[in-house]
Scaffold this active site. Structure first.
Site, PDB file in Angstrom:
ATOM      1  N   GLU A  66       0.957  -1.140   0.026  1.00  0.00           N
ATOM      2  CA  GLU A  66       0.029  -0.165   0.115  1.00  0.00           C
ATOM      3  C   GLU A  66       0.817   1.328  -0.116  1.00  0.00           C
ATOM      4  O   GLU A  66       1.768   1.251   1.015  1.00  0.00           O
ATOM      5  CB  GLU A  66      -0.856  -0.055   1.255  1.00  0.00           C
ATOM      6  N   ARG A  86      -0.979   7.704   1.668  1.00  0.00           N
ATOM      7  CA  ARG A  86      -0.543   8.833   2.782  1.00  0.00           C
ATOM      8  C   ARG A  86      -1.792   9.152   3.700  1.00  0.00           C
ATOM      9  O   ARG A  86      -2.928   9.190   3.175  1.00  0.00           O
ATOM     10  CB  ARG A  86      -0.087  10.105   1.917  1.00  0.00           C
ATOM     11  N   LYS A 136       8.058  -1.683  -1.859  1.00  0.00           N
ATOM     12  CA  LYS A 136       7.367  -0.901  -0.434  1.00  0.00           C
ATOM     13  C   LYS A 136       8.500  -0.200   0.347  1.00  0.00           C
ATOM     14  O   LYS A 136       8.527   1.029   0.619  1.00  0.00           O
ATOM     15  CB  LYS A 136       6.561  -1.530   0.171  1.00  0.00           C
ATOM     16  N   ASN A 186       9.778   3.810   0.692  1.00  0.00           N
ATOM     17  CA  ASN A 186       9.434   4.756   1.747  1.00  0.00           C
ATOM     18  C   ASN A 186      11.168   5.139   2.378  1.00  0.00           C
ATOM     19  O   ASN A 186      10.976   6.144   2.649  1.00  0.00           O
ATOM     20  CB  ASN A 186       8.674   3.808   2.979  1.00  0.00           C
ATOM     21  N   CYS A 219       4.772   5.131   9.521  1.00  0.00           N
ATOM     22  CA  CYS A 219       5.600   4.275   8.314  1.00  0.00           C
ATOM     23  C   CYS A 219       7.064   4.643   8.282  1.00  0.00           C
ATOM     24  O   CYS A 219       7.765   3.648   8.273  1.00  0.00           O
ATOM     25  CB  CYS A 219       4.750   4.677   7.025  1.00  0.00           C
ATOM     26  N   LYS A 238       9.334   3.580  11.057  1.00  0.00           N
ATOM     27  CA  LYS A 238       9.262   2.113  11.435  1.00  0.00           C
ATOM     28  C   LYS A 238       9.874   1.179  10.005  1.00  0.00           C
ATOM     29  O   LYS A 238      10.591   0.357  10.334  1.00  0.00           O
ATOM     30  CB  LYS A 238       7.851   1.557  11.674  1.00  0.00           C
TER      31      LYS A 238
HETATM   32  C1  UGA Z   1       4.045   7.683   4.056  1.00  0.00           C
HETATM   33  C2  UGA Z   1       4.208   7.493   2.424  1.00  0.00           C
HETATM   34  O1  UGA Z   1       4.132   9.038   1.809  1.00  0.00           O
HETATM   35  C3  UGA Z   1       3.338   6.761   1.652  1.00  0.00           C
HETATM   36  O2  UGA Z   1       3.578   6.879   0.361  1.00  0.00           O
HETATM   37  C4  UGA Z   1       3.375   5.401   2.196  1.00  0.00           C
HETATM   38  O3  UGA Z   1       2.200   4.508   1.786  1.00  0.00           O
HETATM   39  C5  UGA Z   1       2.980   5.448   3.880  1.00  0.00           C
HETATM   40  O4  UGA Z   1       4.230   6.194   4.517  1.00  0.00           O
HETATM   41  C6  UGA Z   1       2.980   4.089   4.464  1.00  0.00           C
HETATM   42  O5  UGA Z   1       4.008   3.514   4.328  1.00  0.00           O
HETATM   43  O6  UGA Z   1       1.901   3.582   4.661  1.00  0.00           O
HETATM   44  P1  UGA Z   1       2.672   9.014   5.443  1.00  0.00           P
HETATM   45  O7  UGA Z   1       3.342   8.566   6.593  1.00  0.00           O
HETATM   46  O8  UGA Z   1       0.977   9.180   5.709  1.00  0.00           O
HETATM   47  O9  UGA Z   1       3.010   8.439   4.137  1.00  0.00           O
HETATM   48  O10 UGA Z   1       2.964  10.682   5.343  1.00  0.00           O
HETATM   49  P2  UGA Z   1       3.881  11.337   4.655  1.00  0.00           P
HETATM   50  O11 UGA Z   1       3.026  12.482   4.089  1.00  0.00           O
HETATM   51  O12 UGA Z   1       4.636  10.908   3.732  1.00  0.00           O
HETATM   52  O13 UGA Z   1       4.888  12.310   5.549  1.00  0.00           O
HETATM   53  C7  UGA Z   1       5.450  11.531   6.466  1.00  0.00           C
HETATM   54  C8  UGA Z   1       6.476  12.301   7.439  1.00  0.00           C
HETATM   55  O14 UGA Z   1       7.487  13.094   6.638  1.00  0.00           O
HETATM   56  C9  UGA Z   1       5.700  13.697   8.112  1.00  0.00           C
HETATM   57  O15 UGA Z   1       6.147  13.717   9.433  1.00  0.00           O
HETATM   58  C10 UGA Z   1       6.062  14.706   7.185  1.00  0.00           C
HETATM   59  O16 UGA Z   1       5.836  15.899   7.876  1.00  0.00           O
HETATM   60  C11 UGA Z   1       7.575  14.488   6.882  1.00  0.00           C
HETATM   61  N1  UGA Z   1       7.792  15.207   5.713  1.00  0.00           N
HETATM   62  C12 UGA Z   1       7.381  15.034   4.374  1.00  0.00           C
HETATM   63  C13 UGA Z   1       8.840  16.359   5.646  1.00  0.00           C
HETATM   64  O17 UGA Z   1       9.305  16.612   6.732  1.00  0.00           O
HETATM   65  N2  UGA Z   1       9.207  16.687   4.443  1.00  0.00           N
HETATM   66  C14 UGA Z   1       8.677  16.402   3.364  1.00  0.00           C
HETATM   67  O18 UGA Z   1       8.983  17.175   2.400  1.00  0.00           O
HETATM   68  C15 UGA Z   1       7.512  15.611   3.328  1.00  0.00           C
END
Ligand code: UGA
Length: 454
Positions: free
Chosen positions: A167, A170, A220, A224, A276, A279
């Site tokens: 999956e 986000r 996957k 990530n 995600c 981990k």
């Molecule tokens: C992430 C991935 O983006 C998804 O593609 C993946 O499916 C998911 O993990 C998963 O493995 O299930 P998510 O954890 O919901 O999704 O959130 P993101 O939007 O990717 O952000 C993750 C973290 O990175 C947040 O704390 C965000 O603030 C940080 N971030 C993101 C930054 O510090 N800088 C950025 O440029 C982008």
């Protein structure tokens, strides 16, 4: 189709609701009694935009139902999704106990040809191991299975196929990402399973890549880890920008214009959190360690991220004086790991709040969705129900998520509420010049310090 989804977390519940919306009959298995009770009332136990409505609608139309009996769902389904959690163990590896538990239950229940789809993020090789374990569990029950359900593939008889289908959604954009994904990855060696999944995913307009299960599992983790690396990389550039008085936002913009780099995931700040990236990067590193491989970049990605959070404390000390965090009132805006969610798992706010409490600061937190959860986990933090309440009498405003309502704050008004004019902007949301005009001492991440003229 009749579909069973095991686990009603972010992945399971959104997958179930979307497939129900496509017109399938979905039964979602959730063993946690509180969660199940909420779901059965047509509500959702998590905050995810649009999900409440979709669950209510599909439950009412009879396409989505919930149970705590796995056998009830598996017995009637052609496709069974495993979407249970795989949290980190103390050594960083993925805890697969929930996966094995449901695998054994599936083996005890299978009675007709079924495609088992592994949606949980599992280390490479686990989809094959699930298949072996179900085959072992089925032994001795062969005579109970109707002959017409037995599939012969390459001379091997079986009544099930296990497919890896990672999956990529986000949180906060889960429905959108499920219906309009960048890609669908199907890790399968069975033509019959592939055909069934192609049919199931037909309404989704996205490239569908078929690989072997191990490559699908690696896609996957690699995706990530790569995105996490992009974030840690830009954070290192940001830290260097501070030394040379360059602006990381301009640097990221300039880099992003090269379409081999791309503009996304180059937002510098307090680093990544969530259920995600932390981990999965740890689990992939652990896999490498167990194989005797030194995955040096990944190790650095994790270390940089952990260090980055504590740079908030360094910036506060710089502005307030290192001895003087004791007794200071620090307002944390944004407690979730990112906007539009109530998820605080591995949120930067946790490390920042704990460190401030250890230094004797009075910490008050505000978040539009995540405050209640945060209060349960870090009880020493006072929770404000309004932004103003958090900021009144504060010695510093620390912004940790880029929620829209924070970006829209009138800083001149905010200045009037606070005791000391200090902002540490962990997401580079505020305009440094506006902050200065409003009378603040401002520090972002990777931005030149704007000083009042002497
Ligand atoms: C992430 C991935 O983006 C998804 O593609 C993946 O499916 C998911 O993990 C998963 O493995 O299930 P998510 O954890 O919901 O999704 O959130 P993101 O939007 O990717 O952000 C993750 C973290 O990175 C947040 O704390 C965000 O603030 C940080 N971030 C993101 C930054 O510090 N800088 C950025 O440029 C982008």
């Amino acid at each position: 189709m009749n579909i069973c989804v095991i686990g009603a977390g972010y992945v399971g519940l959104t997958t179930g609701a979307v497939l129900a919306d496509f017109g399938h009959h979905v039964i979602c298995v959730e063993v946690e009694p509180n969660k199940l009770a909420i779901l059965r009332q047509g509500r959702t136990p998590i905050h995810e935009p649009g999900l409440d409505d979709l669950v209510r609608q599909t439950t009412r139309s009879g396409h989505l139902a919930f149970t705590d009996e796995l056998a009830e769902g598996v017995a009637v389904s052609e496709v069974v999704f495993i979407a249970v959690g795989t949290p980190s163990r103390a050594d960083g590896s993925a805890d697969l106990s929930a996966v094995w538990q449901v695998t054994d239950q599936i083996a005890q229940t299978l009675s007709h040809y079924t495609v088992i789809v592994v949606k949980s993020t599992v280390p490479v090789g686990i989809t094959d191991a699930i298949s072996d374990r179900i085959a072992t569990g089925l032994r001795g029950r062969e005579q109970e299975i109707p002959r017409e359900d037995v599939v012969t593939d390459g001379g091997v008889e079986s009544i099930f196929d296990v497919v890896s289908c990672p999956e990529f959604l986000r949180e906060g954009k889960a429905l959108m990402d499920l219906v309009h994904p960048h890609r669908i990855v199907v890790g399968s060696t069975s033509d019959r399973a592939e055909k069934l999944l192609r049919k199931l995913f037909a309404p989704i307009d996205a490239p569908l890549l078929v690989t072997d299960p191990r490559s699908a599992e690696m896609i996957k983790y690699a995706s990530n880890a790569f995105l996490a690396a992009k974030i840690s990389f830009i954070n290192e550039i940001a830290n260097l920008c501070e030394h040379v008085e360059a602006d990381v936002s301009a640097v990221a913009q300039g880099m992003g214009l090269d379409d081999r780099i791309g503009p996304k995931f180059l937002q510098a700040g307090v680093g990544f959190g969530g259920s995600c990236f932390p981990k999965d990067t740890r689990a992939l590193l652990r896999t490498a360690e167990q194989l005797g491989y030194d995955f040096a970049i990944l190790r650095a990605v994790i270390e940089v991220n952990e260090r980055q959070r504590l740079r908030v404390i360094e910036k506060l000390e710089e502005l307030l004086g290192s001895q003087s965090l004791r007794g200071r009132r620090i307002a944390l805006l944004g407690l979730a790991f990112k906007p539009e969610t109530d998820d605080i798992r591995e949120a930067p706010s946790l490390a920042v709040a704990r460190c401030l409490l250890r230094r004797g600061a009075e910490v008050v937190g505000y978040d539009p969705q995540a405050a209640t959860r945060f209060a349960e986990v870090v009880p020493g933090v006072k929770i404000a129900t309004e932004i103003r309440e958090a900021l009144e009498g504060a010695d510093a405003l620390v912004l940790l998520t880029e929620c829209k309502e924070f970006a829209e704050l009138d800083l001149a008004e905010v200045r009037g509420w606070m005791r000391t004019p200090v902002i540490v902007d962990g997401r580079n949301v505020f305009d440094p010049l506006h902050a200065l005009d409003a009378g603040f001492h401002y520090r972002g991440f990777g931005r030149p310090v704007v000083m009042e003229e002497a």
